[in-house]
Design an enzyme around this catalytic site. Structure first.
Site, PDB file in Angstrom:
ATOM      1  N   HIS B  37      81.992  50.642  52.302  1.00  0.00           N
ATOM      2  CA  HIS B  37      81.873  51.985  51.721  1.00  0.00           C
ATOM      3  C   HIS B  37      82.964  52.246  50.686  1.00  0.00           C
ATOM      4  CE1 HIS B  37      78.915  52.624  54.848  1.00  0.00           C
ATOM      5  NE2 HIS B  37      78.550  53.721  54.215  1.00  0.00           N
ATOM      6  N   LYS B 104      77.233  56.844  64.543  1.00  0.00           N
ATOM      7  CA  LYS B 104      77.462  57.704  65.706  1.00  0.00           C
ATOM      8  C   LYS B 104      78.497  58.773  65.377  1.00  0.00           C
ATOM      9  CE  LYS B 104      80.895  54.845  68.124  1.00  0.00           C
ATOM     10  NZ  LYS B 104      82.114  55.636  68.389  1.00  0.00           N
TER      11      LYS B 104
END
Lengths: 292, 192
Positions: B37, B104
């Site tokens: 990322h 999550k």
């Protein structure tokens, strides 16, 4: 030395792949309690299937096999340097076999050499005792739950938390609120009241060596543990933060003396994938007994 | 019953989802976590062979080993905490045409806004359920950036079948995480 290394490798394998009985019982109880057909109950069912599958396949319950923390009760005269070397060999081999993920990164360069060995990896806590056996307890603590740990310095004006047990209650419940499902709940709290910034966190993790169903021998702490557990489970955070009845499976609180100027409350969060096991070893390093 | 999603996912299929929906995904997932990322957000290019249009990024650092025949074998593959990608995720959704992110713990306002804007959803897998989720990975098609980022941080291309997750942030600006936080905050205030 070989026997010791192999025993520690088996300890790592079993810790990574098998949830201890006390935690398993708490998860099954939560599954009964959660309303069927909700996403919270579905999540707990996946968790239960995962526990069974990991044990059957002898593979990690969670892919984040965590920080490797050894707590060793050693008889006087145990060669701690040799023990630590055998443990490092066990960690290296357990990683090669996939019991542990390649999970240890150089903090400066970001390099992961794939061995899980390096400064602080694994971590050892040696304590001498006047008994002939060596007892080794192992915790594998994942990063997701470690990241939601919190340390409060009381008084905390924003939370209106004074330097007393009522203040401790407020900040501990704040930690539960802030964690939501991010630490892979339902979780277990280990808390230390007192100590300094380092020993407070350290002793909060030692609480995870207690069995889930045990009761605190100090009445005031026992009452606080039960209160936090009950109140947290009324907040509706639920498994994974999906909403539901099960937010925590347990709360364990210990105290350390503090200096008058400091009043720390250190909260460590353990995920449902509570990987903790222990063995008793004979003089040759062979396993004579499992501790959980 | 879970809603079945197949990659590449259409915008219409994503816009039809709402928070609380259980889904099962069949097709391709690309793993990507912190290093990927940051690299992409700083202008890095996707390696040849990785196409994220209509695709799903999985925040996951799997345990993958090579079997005796030299084939990759997924040993454990649960989600990692997504909040760490919050600074980067929105830009990546926009730039690469991603339709879904699995992770999550949920994500924040920037990602929620991007989901609404481009038509994407956040899907919550059960954290820690590394074995159950690994069973849904049928095949490893490839791996990228293995040398540069190391195994947990690499981009793994997984072929998955009926991979289970729950929509917790939809393309209409709703976040289950915001709702549960607000409700639990009020419940706590009443108990202090």
């Amino acid at each position: 030395m070989i026997a010791l290394r192999d025993s520690l490798m088996e300890l790592i394998r079993r810790t990574s792949a098998e949830i201890p009985d006390d935690v398993q019982a708490a998860i099954l109880a939560a599954l009964e309690h959660e309303q069927q057909g909700t996403i919270a109950a579905d999540a707990l069912q996946i968790i239960q299937r995962n526990i069974e599958l990991a044990k059957r396949k002898s593979q990690p319950i969670c892919q984040d096999t965590g920080s490797v923390l050894f707590y060793v009760d050693a008889p006087v005269g145990l060669d701690q340097l040799a023990f630590a070397e055998a443990a490092r060999q066990a960690v290296r081999e357990a990683t090669r076999r996939g019991y542990l993920r390649q999970n240890s990164v150089d903090a400066l360069t970001g390099k992961n050499d794939g061995t899980n060995l390096g400064p602080g990896a694994p971590t050892f806590h040696f304590h001498q005792h006047r008994e002939p056996e060596t007892r080794v307890r192992l915790i594998l603590k994942g990063g997701g739950c470690e990241n939601v740990g919190a340390q409060y310095s009381l008084p905390d004006e924003q939370l209106q938390a004074d330097r007393d047990l009522a203040g401790c209650r407020k900040v501990i419940l704040d930690a539960v609120l802030q964690a939501q499902g991010k630490g892979c709940g339902p979780g277990i709290l280990g808390v230390c009241i007192g100590g300094d910034r380092a020993t407070g966190y350290e002793f909060s993790k030692v609480q995870f060596l207690r069995r889930l169903e045990d009761r605190n021998p100090v009445p005031a702490l026992d009452a606080l543990e039960q209160d936090i557990l009950k109140t947290a489970n009324e907040l509706g955070i639920g498994p994974m933060g999906f909403g539901g009845k099960t937010t925590l499976l347990g709360v364990k609180i210990g105290t350390l003396n503090r200096v008058p100027a400091s009043y720390f409350v250190s909260v460590s969060y353990m995920c449902w994938a509570y990987r903790r096991q222990g063995v008793e070893l004979d003089a040759e390093g062979r396993i004579t007994r499992w501790l959980y | 019953m879970p809603i079945l999603l197949t990659t590449p996912v259409s915008e219409a299929a994503v816009r039809a989802l709402k928070i609380g929906d259980a889904v099962e995904i069949t097709g391709t997932l690309f793993t990507g976590r912190d290093a990927v990322h940051k690299y992409l957000a700083k202008g890095g290019q996707l390696p040849p062979g990785v196409d994220l249009r209509g695709g799903i990024i999985y925040h996951c650092g799997p345990v993958v080993i090579k079997d005796e025949a030299g084939r990759w074998k997924v040993v454990a593959a649960g989600p990692t905490t997504s909040a760490r990608e919050e600074p980067y995720q929105g830009d990546i959704l926009r730039r690469f045409g991603v339709r879904g992110v699995i992770g999550k713990g949920g994500m924040g306002a920037k990602t929620l806004a991007a989901c609404r804007e481009v038509g994407a959803v956040y899907l919550h897998a059960v954290g820690g359920a590394a074995q159950v989720l690994a069973e849904h990975v049928r095949n490893v098609r490839g791996v990228y950036f293995l040398e540069e980022f190391g195994s947990p941080e690499a981009i793994w291309e997984f072929e998955v079948e009926r991979f289970p997750a729950v929509v917790t942030m939809d393309a209409h600006g709703h976040s289950l995480h915001e709702q549960v936080f607000a409700a639990s905050q009020a419940a706590l205030a009443a108990r202090l």
